[in-house]
Structure formats: structure tokens, C-alpha cells
Design a protein around this motif. Structure first.
Motif, short mmCIF file in Angstrom:
data_model
loop_
_atom_site.label_atom_id
_atom_site.label_comp_id
_atom_site.label_asym_id
_atom_site.label_seq_id
_atom_site.Cartn_x
_atom_site.Cartn_y
_atom_site.Cartn_z
N LEU A 28 45.97 42.47 33.39
CA LEU A 28 46.64 41.87 34.54
C LEU A 28 46.00 40.55 34.94
N TRP A 29 44.68 40.45 34.74
CA TRP A 29 44.00 39.19 35.07
C TRP A 29 44.52 38.06 34.18
N HIS A 30 44.80 38.38 32.91
CA HIS A 30 45.26 37.37 31.96
C HIS A 30 46.78 37.23 31.94
N LYS A 31 47.49 38.25 32.38
CA LYS A 31 48.96 38.23 32.39
C LYS A 31 49.46 38.72 33.75
N PRO A 32 49.25 37.89 34.79
CA PRO A 32 49.56 38.34 36.15
C PRO A 32 51.04 38.65 36.36
N LEU A 33 51.27 39.60 37.23
CA LEU A 33 52.64 39.99 37.61
C LEU A 33 52.98 39.28 38.91
N THR A 34 53.07 37.97 38.83
CA THR A 34 53.27 37.10 39.98
C THR A 34 54.56 37.44 40.71
N ASN A 35 54.46 37.55 42.03
CA ASN A 35 55.59 37.81 42.94
C ASN A 35 56.24 39.18 42.73
N MET A 36 55.61 40.05 41.98
CA MET A 36 56.16 41.38 41.74
C MET A 36 55.69 42.36 42.82
N ARG A 37 56.53 43.35 43.11
CA ARG A 37 56.18 44.44 44.02
C ARG A 37 55.76 45.62 43.15
N LEU A 38 54.52 46.09 43.34
CA LEU A 38 53.92 47.04 42.41
C LEU A 38 53.60 48.38 43.07
N LEU A 39 53.66 49.41 42.25
CA LEU A 39 53.21 50.75 42.62
C LEU A 39 52.23 51.20 41.56
N ARG A 51 43.90 45.77 43.27
CA ARG A 51 43.23 44.60 43.83
C ARG A 51 43.33 43.40 42.89
N VAL A 52 43.19 43.62 41.59
CA VAL A 52 43.35 42.52 40.63
C VAL A 52 44.79 42.01 40.66
N GLU A 166 50.86 47.22 22.81
CA GLU A 166 50.41 45.84 22.78
C GLU A 166 48.95 45.81 22.33
N ILE A 167 48.69 45.01 21.34
CA ILE A 167 47.32 44.82 20.89
C ILE A 167 46.70 43.78 21.82
N LEU A 168 45.63 44.18 22.48
CA LEU A 168 45.00 43.27 23.43
C LEU A 168 44.28 42.14 22.72
N GLU A 169 44.36 40.97 23.32
CA GLU A 169 43.69 39.80 22.78
C GLU A 169 42.18 40.02 22.82
N PRO A 170 41.45 39.44 21.89
CA PRO A 170 40.00 39.67 21.81
C PRO A 170 39.25 39.38 23.11
N GLU A 171 39.64 38.32 23.85
CA GLU A 171 38.91 38.01 25.08
C GLU A 171 39.15 39.05 26.17
N ILE A 172 40.33 39.67 26.18
CA ILE A 172 40.61 40.74 27.14
C ILE A 172 39.76 41.96 26.80
N LEU A 173 39.76 42.32 25.52
CA LEU A 173 38.96 43.48 25.08
C LEU A 173 37.48 43.27 25.34
N SER A 174 36.96 42.10 24.99
CA SER A 174 35.52 41.89 25.15
C SER A 174 35.14 41.86 26.62
N ALA A 175 35.99 41.30 27.48
CA ALA A 175 35.69 41.30 28.92
C ALA A 175 35.68 42.72 29.47
N ALA A 176 36.64 43.52 29.06
CA ALA A 176 36.69 44.91 29.54
C ALA A 176 35.51 45.71 29.01
N MET A 177 35.13 45.49 27.76
CA MET A 177 34.00 46.22 27.18
C MET A 177 32.69 45.86 27.88
N ARG A 178 32.56 44.60 28.30
CA ARG A 178 31.36 44.21 29.07
C ARG A 178 31.31 44.95 30.39
N MET A 179 32.47 45.20 30.99
CA MET A 179 32.52 45.91 32.27
C MET A 179 32.15 47.37 32.10
N ILE A 180 32.44 47.94 30.94
CA ILE A 180 32.18 49.36 30.69
C ILE A 180 30.69 49.61 30.48
N ARG A 181 30.01 48.71 29.87
CA ARG A 181 28.59 48.92 29.54
C ARG A 181 27.71 48.94 30.76
#
Length: 181
Positions: A28-39, A51-52, A166-181
Motif C-alpha cells: 500500500l505504501w508503494h501502490k496507494p489507494l488514493t481517495n478510496m474508502r476502505l474496510l 494507518r498506512v 501479484e509478485i511483489l517488487e524486490p524493494e517492497i519485499l526487502s522493506a517488509a523483510m527488514r520490518m520482520i527481523r
């Protein structure tokens, strides 16, 4: 910076970080859902995905969970944001009583823990589609529960949905993996 308070005395699946939630937040940080109403279904304690979503331009976000421990912490962790927090117990609560406005996108991450959770999530998705026929479902499912994910995808197909992986782009995967560690 998104601060998150963790209360380790609470129990349940909604009171810990799950890989799928981190991956969905990064997506979502890399592909924002701008102006969307979310649940968000099964938001857990952090409200990270909601929050993101708001931080990147969503118009509104309702974060839901079914357990009181997770909801208590979710309220604390979203108190300084515009996230609306509601209790939604899949298979018990009516979706329109939880969220009375139109929803464009429904989000979930790592919500499959058992065959019963698959059944209840599909029931909730079906109810969402009845209430908001144009809504689109975005989710993150981790491969360590492949059988449950497969059952969920079959259930989506029976409801008339076409799931795409969807295969996540390498920068999305690496950012998420840094958060997990």
C-alpha cells in the motif's frame, strides 16, 4: 513514523505482527489507494495497514477485528489517526451495522488460521459484495498456510471472483523483510 504499542498480556492471533500485514502495508505504501474508502478485516492490534492506507491518501478507513484484546489495543494504536475502529465478528455481526458508508476496497492480511476462518472470511466477503457490489478485495496470504489459501481461492472462485497473484517488487519485499527481523 508509526508508533505501535504492544501489550504482551493480551492473547490471540490479533495481538502480534504477521508477515502478511507487513507485506500488505508495504504494498500500500508503494501502490496507494488514493481517495478510496476502505474496510480492513481482521486488523489486529496495530492498525498498521489502515494507518498506512490513510497516510498514503485513502479517503477513509474502518479497521475491524473480532476479539476484544485486539480491539482494545487497536483503539490505542489508532487514537491519533482518523482510522475508525469497529468490532466485526465474522459470521455473527452484520457488515452494514459495522460500516454504514460505501466501501471501495476491502483489505485483509493473514486472516486464515483454520478451515473455520476460511469459511467465515468467505462469508464476510460475500456479505461485503452484497452490500457494495463494486468493491474490490485486496489481501496478503503467506505461503506457510498454502492449503488454507488454496481453499480460500477456491471459495472466491465460487463467489465469482478471480484472484490474481501479484509478485511483489524486490524493494517492497526487502522493506517488509527488514520490518520482520
Amino acid at each position: 513514523v508509526l508508533d505501535v504499542e504492544i501489550n504482551h498480556s493480551d492473547r490471540g492471533t490479533g495481538v502480534e505482527f504477521w508477515k502478511g500485514g507487513l507485506l500488505l502495508a508495504q504494498w500500500l505504501w508503494h501502490k496507494p489507494l488514493t481517495n478510496m474508502r476502505l474496510l480492513e478485516l481482521g486488523a489486529g492490534f496495530s492498525g498498521l495497514v489502515s494507518r498506512v492506507s490513510l497516510a498514503t491518501g485513502a479517503a477513509s478507513c474502518v479497521a475491524t477485528d473480532g476479539t476484544s484484546d485486539a480491539l482494545r489495543q487497536l483503539h490505542r494504536n489508532t487514537r491519533d489517526s482518523n482510522v475508525s475502529v469497529r468490532q466485526l465478528r465474522w459470521g455473527q455481526d452484520c457488515i452494514t451495522h459495522v460500516c454504514d458508508s460505501t466501501i471501495d476496497r476491502v483489505l485483509f492480511a493473514d486472516c486464515l488460521y483454520s478451515a473455520k476462518s476460511v469459511e467465515l472470511l468467505l462469508l464476510t466477503v460475500k456479505e461485503c459484495a452484497r452490500s457494495w457490489p463494486a468493491m474490490i478485495l485486496h489481501g496478503a496470504l503467506c505461503s506457510d498456510r498454502a492449503r488454507l489459501a488454496s481453499d480460500f481461492h477456491k471459495g472466491l472462485a465460487e463467489l465469482g471472483y478471480h484472484a490474481t497473484k501479484e509478485i511483489l517488487e524486490p524493494e517492497i519485499l526487502s522493506a517488509a523483510m527488514r520490518m520482520i527481523r
